[in-house]
Write an enzyme that holds these catalytic residues in place. Structure first.
Site, mmCIF file in Angstrom:
data_model
loop_
_atom_site.group_PDB
_atom_site.id
_atom_site.type_symbol
_atom_site.label_atom_id
_atom_site.label_comp_id
_atom_site.label_asym_id
_atom_site.label_seq_id
_atom_site.Cartn_x
_atom_site.Cartn_y
_atom_site.Cartn_z
ATOM 1 C CG ASP A 112 52.784 -51.260 -44.269
ATOM 2 O OD1 ASP A 112 51.742 -51.135 -44.930
ATOM 3 O OD2 ASP A 112 53.795 -51.842 -44.709
ATOM 4 C CE LYS A 151 52.937 -52.329 -48.082
ATOM 5 N NZ LYS A 151 53.610 -53.298 -47.199
ATOM 6 C CB CYS A 196 56.475 -50.124 -46.406
ATOM 7 S SG CYS A 196 56.613 -51.919 -46.599
HETATM 8 C C1 VGL Z 1 57.843 -53.576 -43.988
HETATM 9 C C2 VGL Z 1 59.532 -55.100 -43.705
HETATM 10 C C3 VGL Z 1 58.716 -56.119 -44.137
HETATM 11 C C4 VGL Z 1 57.376 -52.160 -43.857
HETATM 12 C C5 VGL Z 1 57.003 -54.585 -44.415
HETATM 13 O O1 VGL Z 1 56.157 -51.938 -43.709
HETATM 14 O O2 VGL Z 1 58.223 -51.236 -43.896
HETATM 15 N N1 VGL Z 1 59.111 -53.843 -43.635
HETATM 16 N N2 VGL Z 1 57.450 -55.856 -44.487
#
Ligand code: VGL
Ligand code: ZN
Length: 201
Positions: A14, A96, A140
């Site tokens: 991410d 995802k 994540c």
């Molecule tokens: C994430 C919060 C919400 C992350 C993703 O990538 O850590 N955190 N969605």
């Protein structure tokens, strides 16, 4: 060149605009990992990127009763990889949490454009060791590391190539401890690069 990383892959969790300063769910210093990840990628024969990829009405968003502001909405700039990340080094892309009614923190819940899971892609490349980088350490990255261990990989969390949300100030530190207690190796990018160099001499 003989590489010590023949059975290894590096995973980018991410590293998207919305998790970097200026983004919808900015992680403090999230962008500072980009040059570190750029230095690491060329050492690995297989580089994998995962992305958070939500529809506009996703269940994790506050308007739907979830914990987060809207972020990483499919097709928006916030969902793109950070512009300074060297995308030319990325071999495979996964997404995802793409359906409205379910959240997913682990990249192992994502799929590529042909519907293949991350685990399938890694096993097809005979990957045994997974080096993990990205955002955010306490969400994540943690979920991905714990899933990787469950799926049988030897996991290395590259601590200076990740940053935490830190809703509570020590969430990131606790997440690293949990990863370690479940069997992940905590390493620095410098250690990884030195290890790679030793092998090529
Ligand atoms: C994430 C919060 C919400 C992350 C993703 O990538 O850590 N955190 N969605
Ligand atoms: Zn999300």
């Amino acid at each position: 060149m003989e590489s010590r990383f023949r059975d290894a892959a590096v995973l980018l969790v991410d590293i998207q605009n919305d998790f970097c300063p200026g983004g919808a769910l900015a992680v403090s210093e999230g962008d500072e990992i980009v040059p570190v990840v750029n230095r690491l990628m060329p050492e690995f024969p297989f580089v994998v990127s995962g992305r958070d990829w939500h529809p506009a009405d996703h269940i994790s968003f506050k308007e739907q009763g979830g914990p987060w502001p809207p972020h990483c909405v499919q097709g928006t700039r916030g969902a793109e990889l950070h512009p300074r990340l060297d995308r030319s080094r990325i071999d495979a892309h996964f997404r995802k949490a793409a359906s409205p009614d379910a959240d997913a923190y682990s990249e192992f819940e994502g799929t590529d454009e042909s519907g293949r899971s991350l685990d399938e892609a890694l096993k097809a490349r005979h990957v045994r060791r997974l080096y993990v980088t990205g955002l955010a350490t306490d969400y994540c990255v943690k979920a991905t590391v714990l899933d990787a261990i469950k799926n049988g990989y030897e996991v290395f969390a590259i601590t200076d190539a990740m940053r935490a949300v830190d809703v509570e100030p020590d969430d990131g530190a606790k997440a690293l401890e949990e990863m370690k207690s479940r069997g992940a190796h905590l390493v620095t990018s410098r250690e990884v690069l030195e290890y790679a160099e030793e092998a090529s001499r």
